[in-house]
Scaffold this active site. Structure first.
Site, PDB file in Angstrom:
ATOM      1  N   LYS A 101       9.233   2.342   9.669  1.00  0.00           N
ATOM      2  CA  LYS A 101       9.895   0.462   9.278  1.00  0.00           C
ATOM      3  C   LYS A 101      10.321   1.880   7.212  1.00  0.00           C
ATOM      4  O   LYS A 101       9.598   1.383   6.363  1.00  0.00           O
ATOM      5  CB  LYS A 101       8.820  -0.025   9.206  1.00  0.00           C
TER       6      LYS A 101
ATOM      7  N   GLY B 207      14.062  -3.347   7.997  1.00  0.00           N
ATOM      8  CA  GLY B 207      13.952  -4.250   8.081  1.00  0.00           C
ATOM      9  C   GLY B 207      13.500  -4.469   7.307  1.00  0.00           C
ATOM     10  O   GLY B 207      12.922  -3.327   6.522  1.00  0.00           O
TER      11      GLY B 207
ATOM     12  N   GLY C 242       7.461  -5.133   7.550  1.00  0.00           N
ATOM     13  CA  GLY C 242       6.432  -3.759   7.598  1.00  0.00           C
ATOM     14  C   GLY C 242       5.195  -5.288   7.734  1.00  0.00           C
ATOM     15  O   GLY C 242       4.296  -4.595   7.770  1.00  0.00           O
TER      16      GLY C 242
ATOM     17  N   GLU D   8       0.496   6.533   0.290  1.00  0.00           N
ATOM     18  CA  GLU D   8       1.074   7.190  -0.761  1.00  0.00           C
ATOM     19  C   GLU D   8       2.475   6.429  -2.288  1.00  0.00           C
ATOM     20  O   GLU D   8       2.897   6.143  -1.730  1.00  0.00           O
ATOM     21  CB  GLU D   8       2.027   8.386  -0.524  1.00  0.00           C
TER      22      GLU D   8
ATOM     23  N   CYS E  30       8.204  10.385  -6.969  1.00  0.00           N
ATOM     24  CA  CYS E  30       6.930   9.781  -7.499  1.00  0.00           C
ATOM     25  C   CYS E  30       6.318  11.225  -8.302  1.00  0.00           C
ATOM     26  O   CYS E  30       4.770  10.497  -8.954  1.00  0.00           O
ATOM     27  CB  CYS E  30       6.066   9.285  -6.092  1.00  0.00           C
TER      28      CYS E  30
ATOM     29  N   GLU F  47       4.545   3.158 -14.603  1.00  0.00           N
ATOM     30  CA  GLU F  47       6.379   4.052 -13.568  1.00  0.00           C
ATOM     31  C   GLU F  47       7.167   3.796 -14.204  1.00  0.00           C
ATOM     32  O   GLU F  47       7.967   2.424 -13.357  1.00  0.00           O
ATOM     33  CB  GLU F  47       6.484   4.211 -11.972  1.00  0.00           C
TER      34      GLU F  47
HETATM   35  P1  NAD Z   1       8.509  -0.643  -2.160  1.00  0.00           P
HETATM   36  O1  NAD Z   1       7.182  -0.385  -2.407  1.00  0.00           O
HETATM   37  O2  NAD Z   1       9.651  -1.642  -3.005  1.00  0.00           O
HETATM   38  O3  NAD Z   1       9.341  -0.258  -0.546  1.00  0.00           O
HETATM   39  C1  NAD Z   1       7.905   0.867   0.256  1.00  0.00           C
HETATM   40  C2  NAD Z   1       8.098   0.653   1.811  1.00  0.00           C
HETATM   41  O4  NAD Z   1       7.601  -0.631   2.203  1.00  0.00           O
HETATM   42  C3  NAD Z   1      10.030  -0.470   2.129  1.00  0.00           C
HETATM   43  O5  NAD Z   1      10.143   0.541   3.031  1.00  0.00           O
HETATM   44  C4  NAD Z   1       9.722  -1.430   2.219  1.00  0.00           C
HETATM   45  O6  NAD Z   1      10.507  -2.440   2.820  1.00  0.00           O
HETATM   46  C5  NAD Z   1       8.447  -1.731   2.739  1.00  0.00           C
HETATM   47  N1  NAD Z   1       7.417  -3.003   1.956  1.00  0.00           N
HETATM   48  C6  NAD Z   1       7.826  -4.598   0.716  1.00  0.00           C
HETATM   49  N2  NAD Z   1       6.951  -4.734   1.457  1.00  0.00           N
HETATM   50  C7  NAD Z   1       6.301  -4.888   2.522  1.00  0.00           C
HETATM   51  C8  NAD Z   1       5.453  -5.615   2.619  1.00  0.00           C
HETATM   52  N3  NAD Z   1       4.776  -6.867   2.205  1.00  0.00           N
HETATM   53  N4  NAD Z   1       4.688  -4.713   3.437  1.00  0.00           N
HETATM   54  C9  NAD Z   1       5.004  -3.419   4.328  1.00  0.00           C
HETATM   55  N5  NAD Z   1       5.310  -2.744   3.978  1.00  0.00           N
HETATM   56  C10 NAD Z   1       6.481  -3.818   2.762  1.00  0.00           C
HETATM   57  O7  NAD Z   1       9.407   0.253  -3.011  1.00  0.00           O
HETATM   58  P2  NAD Z   1      10.074   1.578  -2.705  1.00  0.00           P
HETATM   59  O8  NAD Z   1      11.238   0.619  -4.553  1.00  0.00           O
HETATM   60  O9  NAD Z   1      11.215   1.637  -1.852  1.00  0.00           O
HETATM   61  O10 NAD Z   1      10.212   3.099  -2.851  1.00  0.00           O
HETATM   62  C11 NAD Z   1       9.723   3.357  -4.738  1.00  0.00           C
HETATM   63  C12 NAD Z   1       8.103   3.671  -4.599  1.00  0.00           C
HETATM   64  O11 NAD Z   1       7.744   4.298  -4.045  1.00  0.00           O
HETATM   65  C13 NAD Z   1       7.385   4.252  -6.716  1.00  0.00           C
HETATM   66  O12 NAD Z   1       6.528   3.264  -7.426  1.00  0.00           O
HETATM   67  C14 NAD Z   1       7.470   5.491  -6.345  1.00  0.00           C
HETATM   68  O13 NAD Z   1       6.679   6.069  -7.118  1.00  0.00           O
HETATM   69  C15 NAD Z   1       6.772   5.370  -4.384  1.00  0.00           C
HETATM   70  N6  NAD Z   1       6.654   6.765  -4.125  1.00  0.00           N
HETATM   71  C16 NAD Z   1       5.772   7.240  -3.994  1.00  0.00           C
HETATM   72  C17 NAD Z   1       6.173   8.476  -3.445  1.00  0.00           C
HETATM   73  C18 NAD Z   1       4.114   8.816  -3.055  1.00  0.00           C
HETATM   74  O14 NAD Z   1       4.474   9.723  -2.256  1.00  0.00           O
HETATM   75  N7  NAD Z   1       3.418   9.225  -3.845  1.00  0.00           N
HETATM   76  C19 NAD Z   1       6.987   8.887  -2.704  1.00  0.00           C
HETATM   77  C20 NAD Z   1       8.083   8.678  -3.102  1.00  0.00           C
HETATM   78  C21 NAD Z   1       7.810   7.001  -3.914  1.00  0.00           C
END
Ligand code: NAD
Length: 481
Positions: free
Chosen positions: A178, A209, A215, A253, A287, A387
């Protein structure tokens, strides 16, 4: 020219990838993808319905029955095929990252290549990992955990998709992926690679989606054994909570607020350009970005001068230009979020050394912010604790080594840290006291066999190498009389 790379025209994506084929979505909601450099709609994407997720899970479950029994050699061959297929499209993957989320070419090219390479790294790790261990009359085998749900963010989409798929395949798991809804074009190009790799049907299913639809279905569905998630801490917490009902195994992560400690013998000619690379990586939308620069008080003035002198080497602008270091923010929402943090920094008493509020001149059409460096930051200010996910660096001074370690660890996060200094022994001594999953000495470094993941709120579990494969395995011991 294929659908996702046909620049200029508004593209339409209506299919998901299930059981080895591109199939029509059951979803009815259509989302616009907006190019952040120009603020123009470039694609319409049909978002999946829960039913699409359930069909993908069923396909993965069917495929798991035979894929779980494959040998290391069979999985290695699949990993090599994936490497070949992704390697053939590095140029297209780079272009679509630049176009869809404004990733700068300097970052997008190498990260797409890293995604291709991670398949070979997983093959190597699989070779090194003992899947059977025995002693006396006891035999322990490491078994694939089951169908895995892989959920990824929009920043460096191709890389996360490759990395998660590589570890899962090496472990013998089938997957439902996803990707972020904001990465539909990138995912489409990537899926064309996966399709070209000719995988067993149902091994890799991808459903684009919303997180709270697709998710959430992956998280609650009892046929999914494991969730590997990369994204924000808030969503990570909800996955851990909601996954408990079906006893999900989870790898999370999450975010970071990584310290970059300059030791008092540091060579600023090297360390300042590196510090800015680390802080502005992926336009600050990384990140691992080193967003807190910890500087010895005795060298503060020198550091300030070096920062001002070095900033022109980090131009903001069109991400397609290979010279651009900082591109636009991914969305209007992210633009406003970064602006609000810059405002907050000023209100709380930090001093703007470079940059500040507003949009850089001439770049008003897109979601560009000014790369910003704050000095006189205290570690309890909002800009030092949260962050930001944008090109904003906070410079914090420290008294001595002990103070530097204390400030570095005084954070909810623990994903990454950086230490720079001339005396390697001192750098190692400091690195060994940092509560973070990775500490890089004298550079922005990577090793695809080294574990990657966070202490504290930065996550649960590790990815990469044998550590990443083990996260998709369960141990079974057979004891004989
Ligand atoms: P996000 O948490 O908004 O979304 C990440 C993913 O989760 C997306 O695919 C989203 O659709 C999905 N998602 C959202 N709500 C969900 C739910 N209720 N259940 C299951 N899945 C769900 O994050 P983002 O804005 O896409 O990315 C930025 C964030 O990601 C930042 O906080 C960044 O630090 C983190 N990040 C971490 C790493 C790492 O390796 N530690 C790497 C890159 C980004």
């Amino acid at each position: 020219m294929n659908a996702a790379t046909n620049k200029g025209a508004i593209r339409t994506i209506t299919k998901h990838y299930i059981d080895g084929a591109f199939v029509d979505s059951h979803g009815r909601e259509v989302m616009d993808i907006v190019n952040p450099t120009r603020g123009e709609v470039i694609a319409h994407v049909t978002l999946a319905h829960e039913e699409d997720a359930r069909r993908a899970i069923a396909a993965a479950k069917r495929a798991f029955a035979s894929f779980a029994r494959t040998t290391k050699e069979e999985r290695s061959e699949i990993l090599r095929n994936l490497h070949k297929a992704v390697s053939a499209r590095i140029g297209d993957l780079t272009d679509v990252m630049v176009e869809e989320y404004g990733g700068v070419r300097q970052f997008a090219g190498p990260i797409a290549q890293s995604g291709a390479d991670v398949f070979l790294a997983a093959e190597k790790a699989l070779h090194e990992l003992a899947l059977t261990r025995s002693w006396g009359k006891t035999t322990v085998t490491l078994e694939p955990v089951g169908v895995a749900g892989l959920i990824s963010p929009w920043n460096a989409n191709a890389f996360f998709l490759c990395m998660k798929l590589a570890s899962a395949v090496a472990a013998g798991c089938t997957v439902v992926m996803k990707p972020s809804e904001m990465s539909a074009l990138q995912t489409q190009v990537w899926l064309e690679c996966v399709h070209a790799a000719n995988l067993p049907k149902g091994l890799c299913n991808v459903v684009a989606g919303r997180g709270d639809v697709v998710g959430a279905e992956l998280v609650r569905n009892p046929d999914v054994a494991k969730i590997s998630f990369t994204g924000s801490a808030a969503v990570g917490q909800s996955i851990m909570r909601d996954g408990a009902a079906t006893m999900k195994r989870v790898t999370l992560e999450l975010g970071g607020k990584s310290p970059n400690i300059l030791l008092d013998d540091v060579d600023l000619k090297k360390a300042i350009p590196t510090a800015l690379v680390i802080a502005f990586l992926n336009s600050g939308q990384a990140c691992v970005a080193g967003t807190r620069l910890l500087v010895p008080k005795s060298r503060f003035d020198e550091v300030k001068r070096a920062l001002v002198d070095t900033m022109p080497a980090f131009p903001v602008g069109d991400p397609a230009d290979p010279k651009t270091a900082v591109g636009p923010m991914v969305s209007q929402k992210q633009y406003e979020r970064v602006q609000s943090y810059i405002r907050k920094g000023i209100e709380e008493g930090a001093e703007v050394l470079v940059g500040g509020e507003g949009c850089p001149e001439g770049l008003e059409a897109g979601y560009f912010v000014k790369p910003t460096v704050f000095v006189n930051v205290k570690n309890d200010m909002t800009i030092a604790r949260e962050e930001i996910f944008g090109p904003v660096l906070s410079v914090i001074t420290y008294e001595n080594e002990e103070d530097a370690v204390r400030i570095a660890n005084d954070t909810e996060y623990g994903l990454h840290a950086f230490v720079s200094g001339t005396d390697v022994q001192s750098a190692r001594r400091v690195a060994s006291q940092i509560q973070a999953g990775r500490v890089a000495i004298n550079g922005m470094l990577d090793d695809q066999q080294a574990p990657f993941g966070g202490f504290k709120h930065s996550g649960v579990g590790r990815e990469f190498g044998t550590y990443g494969i083990e996260a998709f395995l369960e141990a079974r011991a057979i004891l004989e009389a």
